[in-house]
Design a protein around this motif. Structure first.
Motif, PDB file in Angstrom:
ATOM      1  N   VAL A 136      -3.112   2.276  -3.777  1.00 45.51           N
ATOM      2  CA  VAL A 136      -2.596   3.629  -3.603  1.00 45.51           C
ATOM      3  C   VAL A 136      -3.761   4.561  -3.305  1.00 45.51           C
ATOM      4  O   VAL A 136      -4.853   4.415  -3.872  1.00 45.51           O
ATOM      5  CB  VAL A 136      -1.824   4.107  -4.860  1.00 45.51           C
ATOM      6  N   ARG A 137      -3.538   5.497  -2.417  1.00 42.71           N
ATOM      7  CA  ARG A 137      -4.548   6.515  -2.117  1.00 42.71           C
ATOM      8  C   ARG A 137      -3.866   7.778  -1.618  1.00 42.71           C
ATOM      9  O   ARG A 137      -2.708   7.735  -1.169  1.00 42.71           O
ATOM     10  CB  ARG A 137      -5.553   6.007  -1.082  1.00 42.71           C
ATOM     11  N   PHE A 138      -4.582   8.880  -1.720  1.00 41.06           N
ATOM     12  CA  PHE A 138      -4.087  10.154  -1.203  1.00 41.06           C
ATOM     13  C   PHE A 138      -4.553  10.308   0.245  1.00 41.06           C
ATOM     14  O   PHE A 138      -5.647   9.850   0.613  1.00 41.06           O
ATOM     15  CB  PHE A 138      -4.603  11.315  -2.054  1.00 41.06           C
ATOM     16  N   CYS A 139      -3.736  10.963   1.066  1.00 40.60           N
ATOM     17  CA  CYS A 139      -3.992  10.953   2.498  1.00 40.60           C
ATOM     18  C   CYS A 139      -4.065  12.330   3.141  1.00 40.60           C
ATOM     19  O   CYS A 139      -4.185  12.435   4.368  1.00 40.60           O
ATOM     20  CB  CYS A 139      -2.925  10.126   3.220  1.00 40.60           C
ATOM     21  N   ASP A 140      -3.981  13.406   2.354  1.00 41.44           N
ATOM     22  CA  ASP A 140      -4.016  14.741   2.956  1.00 41.44           C
ATOM     23  C   ASP A 140      -5.459  15.118   3.306  1.00 41.44           C
ATOM     24  O   ASP A 140      -6.410  14.426   2.942  1.00 41.44           O
ATOM     25  CB  ASP A 140      -3.418  15.763   1.989  1.00 41.44           C
ATOM     26  N   LEU A 141      -5.623  16.246   3.991  1.00 37.06           N
ATOM     27  CA  LEU A 141      -6.945  16.742   4.338  1.00 37.06           C
ATOM     28  C   LEU A 141      -7.779  16.892   3.072  1.00 37.06           C
ATOM     29  O   LEU A 141      -7.309  17.451   2.079  1.00 37.06           O
ATOM     30  CB  LEU A 141      -6.819  18.086   5.050  1.00 37.06           C
TER      31      LEU A 141
ATOM     32  N   GLU B 274     -10.060  13.112  -2.718  1.00 40.24           N
ATOM     33  CA  GLU B 274     -11.050  13.138  -3.789  1.00 40.24           C
ATOM     34  C   GLU B 274     -10.460  12.630  -5.104  1.00 40.24           C
ATOM     35  O   GLU B 274     -11.210  12.298  -6.035  1.00 40.24           O
ATOM     36  CB  GLU B 274     -11.584  14.555  -3.985  1.00 40.24           C
ATOM     37  N   ALA B 275      -9.131  12.609  -5.204  1.00 37.84           N
ATOM     38  CA  ALA B 275      -8.483  12.188  -6.447  1.00 37.84           C
ATOM     39  C   ALA B 275      -8.148  10.703  -6.466  1.00 37.84           C
ATOM     40  O   ALA B 275      -7.512  10.234  -7.419  1.00 37.84           O
ATOM     41  CB  ALA B 275      -7.205  13.002  -6.659  1.00 37.84           C
TER      42      ALA B 275
ATOM     43  N   THR C  39      -6.355   7.877  -9.938  1.00 37.63           N
ATOM     44  CA  THR C  39      -5.019   7.266 -10.014  1.00 37.63           C
ATOM     45  C   THR C  39      -4.919   6.261 -11.164  1.00 37.63           C
ATOM     46  O   THR C  39      -3.831   6.000 -11.667  1.00 37.63           O
ATOM     47  CB  THR C  39      -4.680   6.568  -8.691  1.00 37.63           C
ATOM     48  N   SER C  40      -6.051   5.717 -11.603  1.00 37.12           N
ATOM     49  CA  SER C  40      -6.011   4.745 -12.695  1.00 37.12           C
ATOM     50  C   SER C  40      -5.566   5.369 -14.013  1.00 37.12           C
ATOM     51  O   SER C  40      -5.178   4.656 -14.940  1.00 37.12           O
ATOM     52  CB  SER C  40      -7.394   4.102 -12.873  1.00 37.12           C
ATOM     53  N   LEU C  41      -5.615   6.703 -14.105  1.00 33.74           N
ATOM     54  CA  LEU C  41      -5.237   7.389 -15.342  1.00 33.74           C
ATOM     55  C   LEU C  41      -3.755   7.731 -15.401  1.00 33.74           C
ATOM     56  O   LEU C  41      -3.289   8.256 -16.416  1.00 33.74           O
ATOM     57  CB  LEU C  41      -6.042   8.688 -15.490  1.00 33.74           C
ATOM     58  N   VAL C  42      -3.024   7.448 -14.329  1.00 29.89           N
ATOM     59  CA  VAL C  42      -1.631   7.905 -14.246  1.00 29.89           C
ATOM     60  C   VAL C  42      -0.807   7.404 -15.422  1.00 29.89           C
ATOM     61  O   VAL C  42       0.025   8.132 -15.980  1.00 29.89           O
ATOM     62  CB  VAL C  42      -1.017   7.453 -12.900  1.00 29.89           C
ATOM     63  N   GLY C  43      -1.025   6.165 -15.842  1.00 28.83           N
ATOM     64  CA  GLY C  43      -0.234   5.609 -16.936  1.00 28.83           C
ATOM     65  C   GLY C  43      -0.461   6.300 -18.264  1.00 28.83           C
ATOM     66  O   GLY C  43       0.369   6.182 -19.178  1.00 28.83           O
TER      67      GLY C  43
ATOM     68  N   ALA D  94       0.857  -1.189   0.000  1.00 29.07           N
ATOM     69  CA  ALA D  94       0.000   0.000   0.000  1.00 29.07           C
ATOM     70  C   ALA D  94       0.890   1.234   0.000  1.00 29.07           C
ATOM     71  O   ALA D  94       1.924   1.273   0.681  1.00 29.07           O
ATOM     72  CB  ALA D  94      -0.923   0.010   1.210  1.00 29.07           C
ATOM     73  N   VAL D  95       0.497   2.230  -0.783  1.00 31.93           N
ATOM     74  CA  VAL D  95       1.249   3.488  -0.870  1.00 31.93           C
ATOM     75  C   VAL D  95       0.293   4.632  -0.568  1.00 31.93           C
ATOM     76  O   VAL D  95      -0.787   4.736  -1.188  1.00 31.93           O
ATOM     77  CB  VAL D  95       1.874   3.677  -2.265  1.00 31.93           C
ATOM     78  N   LEU D  96       0.669   5.485   0.372  1.00 31.14           N
ATOM     79  CA  LEU D  96      -0.087   6.689   0.687  1.00 31.14           C
ATOM     80  C   LEU D  96       0.709   7.898   0.223  1.00 31.14           C
ATOM     81  O   LEU D  96       1.927   7.950   0.434  1.00 31.14           O
ATOM     82  CB  LEU D  96      -0.357   6.794   2.189  1.00 31.14           C
ATOM     83  N   ILE D  97       0.017   8.852  -0.399  1.00 27.37           N
ATOM     84  CA  ILE D  97       0.684  10.019  -0.971  1.00 27.37           C
ATOM     85  C   ILE D  97      -0.015  11.269  -0.493  1.00 27.37           C
ATOM     86  O   ILE D  97      -1.259  11.328  -0.456  1.00 27.37           O
ATOM     87  CB  ILE D  97       0.671   9.951  -2.515  1.00 27.37           C
TER      88      ILE D  97
END
Length: 788
Positions: free
Chosen positions: A105-110, A44-45, A49-53, A36-39
């Motif tokens: 993967v998920r974003f973790c900020d406020l 909301e985004a 993440t599936s579009l990153v490629g 697992a990766v937190l960024i």
């Protein structure tokens, strides 16, 4: 309660954009192999993440309020936020790793839902406080009355007081560490320690977290918004660990690393309390293209870097970066016609490496490379070196997003139009010349005008100096900025296509527009081919033109309307209604012209002269009876003795240029204006109005010139001194050739021949000096005929 197991937690504290940090993150993830990766970023985004490629950096996450607030509301400028990523951003490399290895993967900020709601609430509170302050101006109690500010103006996260010396480390923790290491330059320290580190060196992240923990221990606990951000990050981290992930990697700003590494030491209850009661709004998120220029610190971006082009180069060319950089610089210089050889590049590399050794740096940095560029490749010419350095150090490039990226319908319609018309959005200035007689080029112009109606200034009309406005040609300067995506989103409330949105926006603007604004809007509707909106705008225009009695409003409204009526047929529009309205306005101007000029002072007269000029041009465009009525009004006005001097002089010149005054009558009027009984200031004003725009009439009429000369010579010294500034202003407005011709006319007042007399012209030709040039031209022409 059992203590949270953090044995598989790895916190990678980074600076948001840097090649060394990006490579270190990638290497650490390859070693950790997280599940697992937190960024750091808005949750909301997560679905994006599936579009990153499919994305081509630089790109940015855009979060915006779903209800797209109106542009004039305080919340409009606060209702969106960007999170940029470049190829050398550590967070981007973490995203790429997670997507490529199918890692959660998920974003973790406020959440942006809280961030934007707070910003909007703060902006609205400040706007209300400002309104209250204006209302209470003059009614305030004396200082020290003890009254509290309005409750809604006090926010927990309002800007804090200026930090003390101990608080200063909270603002720039890297600066504290740099000073502790003996550096006086934070950027250089970070480059030496992190960005230029070798791939075979140990991971820097444990040391970064320990260093930040030491700094944070000196500053005390976090407060305000940063405290809430870290509380939310910890809540997200706890949730991921409880889901059963054994190896979790967190990529976040270095300052936050200790607060997440030691998550078990923080109370869940305290974090929950920090997040309770936060304002919330409905938010959408998407990817948008970004540019290196917007990543630069000079753009105002808080986390910007000084040289994104250099960082991109370091990341994409890790082997021999100095050699490659100076080679590219040499190529640019050769394209500019400069003689730069491979030996210049070799010596430049040697100088860069020598400077880095003398300065104790592990590798040559941008400072050393720039000095080598200036000294060796540009041979000390700093201006030439600065030009190349700016182009390469910023390295302007623009990212791209795939068609599957979430967009509002208006964005999607514009993207389709750009593709159809082959108008690629680019992050640099590009000139575009259009021939409106060609349908494909006319469509381009219509699109650009419609976007301007919506507040999206992708194209700005360019002045070519040829008076092309209103003809079948248009000149534009194009430049796409990332903020224009926000403008499109805000404009989406007007419609789902560019055409429908621009039409609805025109109708809305017309509702509150005065007469001059309405005529300008009418012209914009014609240029933008808004056939559905035009009848409504014209209806309002007709009503306002019939009721507005202010002559200055009527005069200001007329030019745009006359252009539209005259050139409407070029854009396949019917100008009949426009001409009728324009002629109606012109008639009312003619009737009200004399009363409007009564009693004007010099400044007001100068402004009125500009309005007369514009009205005169408009009448000329309309032609026919309208132009005759305007001319008759000028003739009648010129007979009045009470006209301000500047206006009288200007009208006299118009009538003269139009062939309505004989030479004798013109001299008579000039003689009256320059007579001894006229105040010198009034005479100078008359002369300024008469000569405005061009003074060549004096060059071709010696009698007029003599009258002015006689008037000047008759002035007493003190009066001459008083009118001199006015005369300087008049003649200073002429072009250099005009001033030179007037000077030559002054030189021949004593009877000397004109410089264009045949004898004088012959004296100006030196046959001996011209012979070699004539011989060379003859040889070229003869050789050309022989080859033909």
């Amino acid at each position: 309660m059992a203590r949270l197991d953090t044995s598989g937690l790895h916190v990678l504290g980074v600076r948001h954009h840097g090649p060394g940090s990006a490579r270190a993150v990638r290497a650490a993830l390859e070693e950790i192999k997280p599940d697992a990766v937190l960024i750091e970023g808005p949750p909301e985004a997560d679905a994006l993440t599936s579009l990153v490629g499919e994305l081509e950096p630089p790109v940015a996450l855009l979060a915006y309020l779903a209800d797209t607030p109106k542009g004039d509301a305080p919340r409009a400028s606060e209702g969106w936020a960007f999170w940029p990523f470049a190829s050398f951003s550590p967070e981007w490399q973490a995203l790429r790793y997670a997507v490529e290895h199918d890692v959660h993967v998920r974003f973790c900020d406020l959440p942006a839902a809280h961030t934007l709601a707070e910003r909007v609430a703060r902006a609205e509170a400040q706007a209300r406080a400002a309104e209250n302050e204006q209302e209470q101006e003059g009614e305030r109690e004396p200082e020290g009355s003890g009254d509290d500010p309005p409750a809604d103006a006090r926010k927990d996260d309002a800007p804090e007081e200026a930090p003390s010396e101990s608080d200063g480390v909270r603002v720039d923790p890297l600066g504290v560490l740099a000073r502790a290491a003996g550096y006086d330059d934070t950027e250089r320290w970070w480059d030496d320690v992190i960005e230029q580190r070798r791939d075979d060196q140990p991971s820097p992240f444990p040391a970064i977290a320990d260093a930040m923990a030491a700094v944070r221990a000196e500053t005390g606990p976090e407060r305000g918004r940063d405290a809430r951000r870290e509380a939310y990050m910890r809540q997200t981290l706890r949730a991921v660990l409880k889901e059963g992930h054994d190896r979790v990697a967190v990529v976040c700003g270095a300052w936050h690393a200790p607060a997440l590494r030691d998550v078990a030491d923080y109370s869940i209850k305290d974090d929950t309390a920090l997040l309770r009661g936060l304002p919330k709004a409905k938010v959408n998120a998407t990817w948008v293209p970004w540019t290196h220029g917007r990543l630069a610190a000079d753009s105002g971006y808080g986390a910007g870097v000084s040289s994104p082009g250099w960082y991109h180069h370091l990341f994409t060319a890790p082997d021999r970066p100095v050699h490659r950089w100076l080679t590219d610089a040499a190529r640019l210089l050769r394209e500019e016609g400069q003689a730069v050889s491979s030996s210049h590049v070799i010596e430049g590399v040697r100088l860069s490496e020598t400077l880095s050794v003398l300065r104790g740096r592990p590798l040559a940095g941008l400072d050393e490379v720039s000095e080598a560029l200036t000294s060796v490749l540009c041979e000390g010419e700093t201006a030439r070196a600065a030009l190349v350095h700016r182009r390469m150090a910023i390295g302007e490039r623009m990212g791209a997003v795939p068609p599957s990226t979430p967009m509002v319908p208006l964005q999607r319609d514009l993207t389709a139009a750009q593709k159809r018309m082959r108008l690629k959005p680019e992050p640099f200035d590009r000139d575009l010349d259009l021939d409106l007689r060609k349908e494909s080029q006319r469509e381009r112009g219509v699109l650009l005008h419609r976007l301007r109606m919506l507040g999206v200034a992708w194209g700005v009309p360019r002045d070519t100096g040829g008076g092309q406005r209103g003809t079948f040609r248009e000149a534009w300067r194009l430049r796409w900025e990332p903020d224009m995506d926000v403008a499109l989103i805000e404009a989406s409330r007007w419609g789902t296509t560019v055409a429908s949105a621009a039409g609805a926006r025109a109708v809305d603007l017309a509702a509150e527009a005065d007469l001059p604004a309405l005529t300008g809007l009418t012209e914009q509707c014609l240029l933008a081919d808004l056939g559905d909106a035009l009848p409504h705008v014209l209806s309002l225009l007709t009503d306002r033109a019939a009721t507005d009695s202010d002559v200055t409003h009527l005069m200001a409204a007329l030019p745009a309307l006359a252009r539209s009526a005259r050139y409407g047929d070029v854009r396949a529009t019917d100008g009949g209604h426009l001409r009728a309205v324009a002629e109606q306005i012109l008639r009312r101007v003619c009737v009200g012209l004399a009363p409007a000029v009564h009693g004007l002072d010099d400044d007001a007269a100068a402004e009125f002269v500009r309005r007369i000029d514009h009205t005169h041009d408009a009448a000329s465009l309309l032609g026919g009876d309208a132009a005759d009525e305007w001319t008759a009004a000028l003739v009648a006005l010129a007979r009045r003795d009470t006209l301000p001097g500047r206006i009288a002089g200007r009208i006299t010149r118009m009538l003269s240029d139009g062939g309505l005054l004989s030479a004798d009558e013109l001299r008579r009027r000039l003689g009256l204006a320059m007579s001894p009984g006229t105040e010198p200031a009034d005479a100078a004003a008359w002369l300024e109005g008469f000569l405005q725009g061009s003074g060549l009439i004096l060059v071709h009429d010696d009698h007029l010139f003599g009258l002015i000369d006689t008037w000047l010579l008759s002035l007493p010294e003190e009066r001459f001194t008083a009118v001199l500034p006015l005369l300087r202003r008049t003649f200073g407005a002429f072009d250099t050739p005009e001033r030179r011709a007037i000077g030559e006319a002054a030189a021949r007042i004593d009877g000397s021949p004109r410089p264009d007399d045949s004898a004088a012209e012959r004296r100006l030709v030196d046959a001996d000096r011209a012979a070699p040039a004539v011989s060379s031209v003859l040889a070229v022409l003869t050789n050309g005929r022989s080859h033909a």
